[in-house]
Design an enzyme around this catalytic site. Structure first.
Site, PDB file in Angstrom:
ATOM      1  N   SER A 177       0.806  -1.230   0.000  1.00  0.00           N
ATOM      2  CA  SER A 177       0.000   0.000   0.000  1.00  0.00           C
ATOM      3  C   SER A 177       0.834   1.274   0.000  1.00  0.00           C
ATOM      4  O   SER A 177       0.680   2.137   0.861  1.00  0.00           O
ATOM      5  CB  SER A 177      -0.921  -0.009   1.205  1.00  0.00           C
ATOM      6  OG  SER A 177      -1.598  -1.232   1.232  1.00  0.00           O
ATOM      7  N   ARG A 192       7.772   6.079  -3.888  1.00  0.00           N
ATOM      8  CA  ARG A 192       8.201   6.719  -2.634  1.00  0.00           C
ATOM      9  C   ARG A 192       7.487   6.011  -1.482  1.00  0.00           C
ATOM     10  O   ARG A 192       6.455   5.392  -1.662  1.00  0.00           O
ATOM     11  CB  ARG A 192       7.868   8.216  -2.618  1.00  0.00           C
ATOM     12  CG  ARG A 192       6.397   8.546  -2.605  1.00  0.00           C
ATOM     13  CD  ARG A 192       6.107  10.034  -2.532  1.00  0.00           C
ATOM     14  NE  ARG A 192       4.679  10.262  -2.504  1.00  0.00           N
ATOM     15  CZ  ARG A 192       3.899  10.250  -3.557  1.00  0.00           C
ATOM     16  NH1 ARG A 192       4.415  10.034  -4.752  1.00  0.00           N
ATOM     17  NH2 ARG A 192       2.602  10.457  -3.466  1.00  0.00           N
ATOM     18  N   ASP A 230      -3.595  -1.870  -1.556  1.00  0.00           N
ATOM     19  CA  ASP A 230      -4.679  -2.276  -0.645  1.00  0.00           C
ATOM     20  C   ASP A 230      -6.045  -1.845  -1.168  1.00  0.00           C
ATOM     21  O   ASP A 230      -7.044  -2.552  -1.009  1.00  0.00           O
ATOM     22  CB  ASP A 230      -4.459  -1.746   0.782  1.00  0.00           C
ATOM     23  CG  ASP A 230      -4.319  -0.240   0.859  1.00  0.00           C
ATOM     24  OD1 ASP A 230      -4.176   0.422  -0.186  1.00  0.00           O
ATOM     25  OD2 ASP A 230      -4.333   0.296   1.988  1.00  0.00           O
TER      26      ASP A 230
END
Length: 496
Positions: A177, A192, A230
């Site tokens: 996620s 990132r 997710d």
């Protein structure tokens, strides 16, 4: 008898004794502090206002950014990532599948036994593991080795009911996620870190390759069949349970949204159009920002001191990681300028000491003397002997922070519905739009959840809102990953 000297002072034109003057001075000083405290609250409340007109501007800005993000890479603060999920689970999937759900300070490992068309999910088991803080900021190998070791332990506890088909390695859906640029259904490079993770060497690497190497180091034969966010996992899990699910939103530690887009409406897609004509888009909506967002000095300070200044601005005002911290910052200023003077309780100065679950518990305190508020202030911040008046102000602060977050989440949802053309009713069409929601913030923070749903109703109007349904997709992200591993299984393709 000796003489008794009585000192007389004049207060507000009335002659009083010196002792009484001291009492009056204290009361005036105290009331002055309350005036200051209420000024801070009023100013904060004013800065957080979310009238419907403003929320509609936020929704319009979200829709504009969605178009820009679909048009070109880097064209918007919204990544609008192509997920390579062009068909969601159908219910025909069979067999044993694993999932690893990494999305915050905890991760979960799951196994799911699928029974095909009429069987559905026959059995499932899961285990939750917390990640030590040093693994969140250490090396890539240390993080993935820790995860692979826990996964290996979980596989070792497999019961006879769950044994995989012989001769095949186990297959895993990997819910990751964090912002990833996917290159296929089972590979993607990390753009990132967010949510308190900061491991520079992983950025730019294929996270499936990193996990696969760690699994090999554990001697665990397991193939990653699907890499999903997710939110995409929640969409898959929701769709498996209800065919009308077309949008998913996570409101937990962080926040994100995904939805089903028409493949032709994605100018930056240069491959062959998928047979289904559709593509799931991972919006990465946490990074949305707009001049219409009501940001306060506390939000700006939080952002400036965060691990990712200037990034994830929307997430920083709506998600579980940050709500409690915004609340703490306002309380800290009130403590300094109104309640305690220069001696601010040391615990109150600690960033993130007040988690959103604590804020939620105080917000939901219905006891006449606000005992839950008093206990949390005493146990966590070591502030004792608070007055009921002060505790009521604290509940008010919780309400301001949570209401703003919830209403801004609703505005984001309206933006998605507008992009999909589902914010109006088309004549002659039986329209049904189901939004799958997951995440601890949505599940456990009742005031937040109610505020979000009431605001969406207000934004859409009664008639349109009747066509929209929000369903809590419990553990959608974990089960969804296992379902996507099944629907993208190498062996099912070989057999078909």
């Amino acid at each position: 008898m000796g003489k008794v000297t009585v000192c007389v002072a004049v207060v507000c034109g009335v002659a009083v004794t010196a002792a009484a003057a001291v009492v009056i001075h204290r009361k005036m000083k105290k009331s002055g502090k309350w005036v200051k405290a209420m000024e801070i609250v009023k100013e904060f409340e004013e800065s957080c206002r979310t009238p419907i007109s403003k929320l509609k501007q936020v929704a319009d800005a979200m829709t504009v950014e969605m178009h820009a993000g679909l048009a070109s890479e880097g064209g918007s603060k919204l990544k609008m990532l192509i997920t390579y999920v062009d068909s969601l689970p159908t219910g025909d999937e069979k067999g044993l599948f694993y999932a690893l759900d990494l999305g915050g300070t905890n991760f979960r490992v799951l196994r799911v036994l699928l029974g095909g068309k009429d069987g559905g999910i026959l059995k499932q088991q899961f285990k939750e593991v917390s990640i030590p803080p040093n693994k969140m900021t250490g090396s890539s190998a240390a993080l993935f080795d820790y995860i692979a070791a826990e996964l290996a332990k979980f596989v070792a506890q497999e019961e006879d009911d769950f044994k995989p088909t012989s001769g095949r390695p186990r297959e895993l859906g990997f819910t990751f996620s964090f912002p990833v640029m996917q290159t296929s259904i089972a590979s993607g490079t990390l753009l990132r870190w967010t949510k308190g993770f900061s491991i520079d060497e992983t950025v730019g690497q294929d996270v499936v390759a990193e996990l696969t190497k760690a699994l090999e180091r554990q001697g665990l034969e397991m193939r990653v069949s699907a890499l999903v966010n997710d939110t995409v996992g929640t969409l898959a899990g929701g769709k498996y349970a209800n065919n009308d699910v077309v949008v998913s939103v996570i409101l937990g530690t962080g926040s994100n949204a995904a939805y089903v887009e028409r493949a032709q409406a994605i100018p930056k897609w240069h491959g062959l159009l998928p047979k289904s004509g559709e593509m799931v888009i991972n919006m990465e909506w946490g990074n949305f920002r707009s001049s219409h967002l009501p940001l306060t000095e506390y939000d700006q300070a939080l952002d400036a001191e965060s691990l990712n200044p200037g990034e994830q601005i929307y997430e920083k005002v709506i998600s579980g990681m940050y709500l409690g911290e915004i609340f703490r910052r306002v309380l800290c200023r009130m403590a300094k300028e109104a309640f305690f003077g220069d001696i601010v309780p040391p615990k109150l100065k600690e960033p993130f000491i007040l988690g959103t679950p604590v804020m939620s518990a105080m917000h939901h305190d219905t006891s006449p003397d606000l005992k839950v508020v008093a206990n949390n202030l005493k146990d966590i911040l070591e502030i004792s002997n608070t007055s009921l008046k002060m505790r009521k102000v604290i509940v008010q602060l919780c309400d301001i922070v949570a209401t703003r977050g919830a209403r801004l989440s609703a505005a984001g949802l309206l933006g998605i519905l507008k992009k999909m053309g589902r914010d109006t009713i088309k004549e002659g069409e039986k329209q049904k739009t189901v939004i799958a929601m997951d995440g601890g913030l949505y599940e456990h923070y009742e005031e937040y959840r109610n505020s979000l749903e009431n605001c969406l109703k207000e934004l859409l109007g009664e008639e349109v809102f009747k066509t929209i349904k929000i369903e809590h997709s419990n553990d959608g992200s974990g089960i969804g990953a296992a379902l996507l591993a099944a629907s993208h299984s190498q062996y099912l393709k070989d057999e078909s």
